[in-house]
Write a protein that holds these residues in place. Structure first.
Motif, mmCIF file in Angstrom:
data_model
loop_
_atom_site.group_PDB
_atom_site.id
_atom_site.type_symbol
_atom_site.label_atom_id
_atom_site.label_comp_id
_atom_site.label_asym_id
_atom_site.label_seq_id
_atom_site.Cartn_x
_atom_site.Cartn_y
_atom_site.Cartn_z
ATOM 1 N N VAL A 406 0.854 -1.183 0.000
ATOM 2 C CA VAL A 406 0.000 0.000 0.000
ATOM 3 C C VAL A 406 0.898 1.244 0.000
ATOM 4 N N PRO A 407 0.721 2.172 -0.936
ATOM 5 C CA PRO A 407 1.554 3.386 -0.968
ATOM 6 C C PRO A 407 1.420 4.185 0.334
ATOM 7 N N ARG A 408 2.577 4.677 0.830
ATOM 8 C CA ARG A 408 2.590 5.401 2.107
ATOM 9 C C ARG A 408 3.557 6.572 2.036
ATOM 10 N N ASP A 409 3.369 7.528 2.933
ATOM 11 C CA ASP A 409 4.302 8.646 3.061
ATOM 12 C C ASP A 409 5.634 8.118 3.580
ATOM 13 N N GLU A 410 6.736 8.471 2.907
ATOM 14 C CA GLU A 410 8.048 7.928 3.254
ATOM 15 C C GLU A 410 8.508 8.337 4.649
ATOM 16 N N ARG A 411 8.106 9.512 5.095
ATOM 17 C CA ARG A 411 8.609 10.000 6.383
ATOM 18 C C ARG A 411 7.804 9.477 7.570
ATOM 19 N N ASP A 412 6.486 9.556 7.495
ATOM 20 C CA ASP A 412 5.697 9.179 8.668
ATOM 21 C C ASP A 412 4.892 7.894 8.489
ATOM 22 N N GLY A 413 4.909 7.310 7.299
ATOM 23 C CA GLY A 413 4.225 6.041 7.067
ATOM 24 C C GLY A 413 2.727 6.149 6.921
ATOM 25 N N SER A 414 2.214 7.369 6.876
ATOM 26 C CA SER A 414 0.756 7.522 6.770
ATOM 27 C C SER A 414 0.271 7.042 5.398
ATOM 28 N N PHE A 415 -0.987 6.642 5.355
ATOM 29 C CA PHE A 415 -1.586 6.190 4.098
ATOM 30 C C PHE A 415 -3.039 6.620 4.088
ATOM 31 N N THR A 416 -3.674 6.547 2.947
ATOM 32 C CA THR A 416 -5.062 6.982 2.824
ATOM 33 C C THR A 416 -5.970 5.779 2.603
ATOM 34 N N SER A 417 -7.240 5.977 2.890
ATOM 35 C CA SER A 417 -8.209 4.914 2.619
ATOM 36 C C SER A 417 -8.279 4.635 1.119
ATOM 37 N N ASN A 418 -8.092 5.690 0.306
ATOM 38 C CA ASN A 418 -8.101 5.512 -1.147
ATOM 39 C C ASN A 418 -6.983 4.578 -1.601
ATOM 40 N N SER A 419 -5.781 4.745 -0.981
ATOM 41 C CA SER A 419 -4.654 3.898 -1.392
ATOM 42 C C SER A 419 -4.868 2.452 -0.956
ATOM 43 N N VAL A 420 -5.524 2.257 0.199
ATOM 44 C CA VAL A 420 -5.859 0.891 0.631
ATOM 45 C C VAL A 420 -6.826 0.258 -0.365
ATOM 46 N N ALA A 421 -7.895 0.985 -0.709
ATOM 47 C CA ALA A 421 -8.896 0.466 -1.647
ATOM 48 C C ALA A 421 -8.284 0.169 -3.010
ATOM 49 N N ALA A 422 -7.473 1.108 -3.512
ATOM 50 C CA ALA A 422 -6.868 0.923 -4.838
ATOM 51 C C ALA A 422 -5.911 -0.267 -4.856
ATOM 52 N N SER A 423 -5.149 -0.453 -3.769
ATOM 53 C CA SER A 423 -4.196 -1.565 -3.693
ATOM 54 C C SER A 423 -4.920 -2.908 -3.677
ATOM 55 N N ILE A 424 -6.000 -2.966 -2.912
ATOM 56 C CA ILE A 424 -6.796 -4.194 -2.841
ATOM 57 C C ILE A 424 -7.360 -4.541 -4.207
ATOM 58 N N ARG A 425 -7.938 -3.560 -4.858
ATOM 59 C CA ARG A 425 -8.568 -3.800 -6.162
ATOM 60 C C ARG A 425 -7.528 -4.180 -7.211
ATOM 61 N N LEU A 426 -6.355 -3.565 -7.139
ATOM 62 C CA LEU A 426 -5.294 -3.889 -8.096
ATOM 63 C C LEU A 426 -4.933 -5.378 -8.014
ATOM 64 N N VAL A 427 -4.688 -5.850 -6.794
ATOM 65 C CA VAL A 427 -4.243 -7.243 -6.614
ATOM 66 C C VAL A 427 -5.383 -8.233 -6.831
ATOM 67 N N MET A 428 -6.570 -7.882 -6.415
ATOM 68 C CA MET A 428 -7.701 -8.821 -6.476
ATOM 69 C C MET A 428 -8.401 -8.849 -7.837
ATOM 70 N N LEU A 429 -8.469 -7.683 -8.510
ATOM 71 C CA LEU A 429 -9.342 -7.591 -9.678
ATOM 72 C C LEU A 429 -8.665 -7.186 -10.986
ATOM 73 N N GLU A 430 -7.639 -6.338 -10.910
ATOM 74 C CA GLU A 430 -7.150 -5.707 -12.144
ATOM 75 C C GLU A 430 -6.111 -6.538 -12.870
ATOM 76 N N GLU A 431 -6.023 -6.317 -14.155
ATOM 77 C CA GLU A 431 -5.067 -7.046 -14.991
ATOM 78 C C GLU A 431 -3.632 -6.807 -14.525
ATOM 79 N N GLU A 432 -3.361 -5.582 -14.088
ATOM 80 C CA GLU A 432 -2.023 -5.224 -13.602
ATOM 81 C C GLU A 432 -1.606 -6.073 -12.394
ATOM 82 N N GLY A 433 -2.604 -6.552 -11.646
ATOM 83 C CA GLY A 433 -2.306 -7.344 -10.463
ATOM 84 C C GLY A 433 -2.180 -8.832 -10.716
#
Length: 467
Positions: A406-433
């Motif tokens: 899941v993409p995160r901020d390099e300094r503090d490790g924060s992430f967004t709900s959008n990045s969680v959702a997009a990462s899940i969909r990429l691996v589970m559903l998309e051709e790229e995954g």
């Protein structure tokens, strides 16, 4: 069970893992494999931990003896707290103090027993001299992978005698003793999160690094959980920097690891999973050690909601009964995801869940036992790291296209709900995954090939006999 040859005297091996289930379970898996070869194993821990271990198969039970050393009492360690899973992270230092007090009862056991080898973890810095005095040989068995141990580096660097690393940024690049191109390194937020392992904090008065260095210096051989065909270059790094035998013991895939009283839990979980279409459910779990912050839990929850993917989330809301920070789900989350998702706040049978055909992916912390179980069950990984070796494990999985972080901020490790959702969909559903599904399947034979695992145990036992 494989019989010993007539001329071979069975070895007596003691197992002494750190008081964390992520350590105790691999030690037990190795004990079972050694017992299958006809050798005697004594597994030493505290009473409550031994009671919580999975039951042994009947064919090897006579060869594995459990020795319960009473848990020493120390200030600030809650009653009945015998493992890291029982206490908040900041109390682990007191568990390490208690662990050190096992020195005397362990020594008394070793003095009264005919032991050939003791396999020990990274914490008992005092054990090498004790074993040496008693004529018992030591093997430092690390449940951490070859890339992690190789990245940490030589004892001289770890002890600060060689100025290879002086600041956190030095851990974010491949070190000088790694002679090949690699992205395996910590990200800044990952190393800052575990900076306490370099100090005496959270370590009972001795840093984890100091403890591990003593264990590596005072052992006859180093045993690594891993497979030379999966990570050959990293095993070579370890041989180069430690100047003593480094022996792989295989990936130690789980063989029916289930805690007691799990049948009722599995019954309702299976009933829910049986209703879901094949490969559609995301399994979410972060192990027994990692506990996300409240903010992280909120982002994960909203990400799961946004993804529209069915999910089964095992959420540890607190670490033991004395943990005052109880995690909460966002208001209305369970109602909004009812039917599509389940949140389980109790223990759940991970191996059985991941083996179900409805599960099509795994949102994981990259703890290596969970990784092995994912590969075992051909589940592609979405990675969200928290502690210890997890950042290094994640880089290895990224390099080999077995997992997507899941993409995160390099300094503090924060992430967004959008990045969680997009990462899940990429691996589970998309051709790229698709690559992550293919690579996990491709690697399965290296991880769970019984013949290969058997060869590692034979080589290990031959090595032990030669000493």
């Amino acid at each position: 069970m494989d019989a010993l040859r007539d001329e071979e005297k069975p070895l007596h091996i003691v197992m002494f893992p750190w008081l964390a289930f992520g350590h105790m379970i691999p030690y037990l898996e190795l004990a079972k494999l050694i017992a299958q070869k006809g050798h005697q194993v004594t597994y030493i821990s505290t009473p409550r931990n031994i009671e919580r271990l999975p039951k042994l198969p009947p064919n090897i039970a006579p060869l594995i003896n459990f020795v319960k050393l009473p848990m020493p009492k120390v200030d600030n360690l809650p009653q009945n707290a015998e493992a890291t899973t029982d206490i908040p992270y900041d109390v682990v230092q007191h568990l390490k103090t208690a662990f050190d007090k096992l020195e005397q009862p362990l020594t008394e056991y070793l003095e009264s027993s005919n032991v050939d080898w003791i396999f020990h973890d990274f914490l008992p810095f005092w054990l090498g001299p004790v074993a040496s005095k008693l004529g018992i040989k030591c093997a430092f068995f690390t449940i951490f992978t070859a890339p992690f141990m190789g990245f940490l580096g030589p004892v001289s660097v770890l002890l600060g005698n060689d100025p290879g690393r002086t600041k956190p940024e030095d851990f974010t690049v491949a070190p000088s003793w790694v002679p090949f191109q690699t992205t395996v390194a910590y990200r800044y937020f990952e190393i800052m999160k575990i900076a306490d392992i370099l100090s005496n904090e959270n370590s009972g008065g001795y840093s984890d690094i100091y403890r591990a260095c003593c264990c590596m210096q005072n052992c006859e051989t180093i045993l690594i959980r891993g497979c030379t065909k999966f990570e050959p270059e990293w095993f070579q790094v370890l041989q180069n920097i430690h100047h003593k035998p480094v022996v792989p013991v295989g990936q130690l895939p789980s063989t029916g690891v289930d805690h007691s009283n799990g049948d009722d839990t599995w019954s309702w979980i299976r009933e829910w999973l049986d209703k879901q279409p094949r490969s559609t459910v995301l399994y979410v779990a972060f192990g027994s050690e990692a506990k996300p912050s409240q903010e992280e839990v909120t982002k994960i929850a909203f990400g799961l909601e946004e993804s529209k993917i069915p999910f089964f989330w095992v959420l540890r809301v607190q670490r033991g009964p004395t943990d005052n920070v109880v995690l909460q789900l966002p208001e209305g989350f369970e109602e909004r995801t009812k039917g599509r998702g389940v949140v389980c706040t109790d223990w759940a049978p991970q191996v059985k869940i991941m083996g179900h055909m409805a599960v099509g992916g795994f949102l994981s912390h990259a703890g290596w036992t969970s990784v092995v179980e994912a590969v075992q069950n051909e589940k592609p990984l979405v990675l969200l790291t928290f502690l210890a070796d997890q950042g290094i494990n994640a880089r290895v999985l990224e390099e080999k296209k077995m997992g997507y972080s899941v993409p995160r901020d390099e300094r503090d490790g924060s992430f967004t709900s959008n990045s969680v959702a997009a990462s899940i969909r990429l691996v589970m559903l998309e051709e790229e995954g698709r690559i992550y599904k293919e690579k996990i399947k491709e690697m399965k034979d290296l991880f769970v090939n019984t013949k290969l695992q058997d060869n590692y145990i034979d080589n290990l036992l031959n090595h032990l006999r030669r000493f």
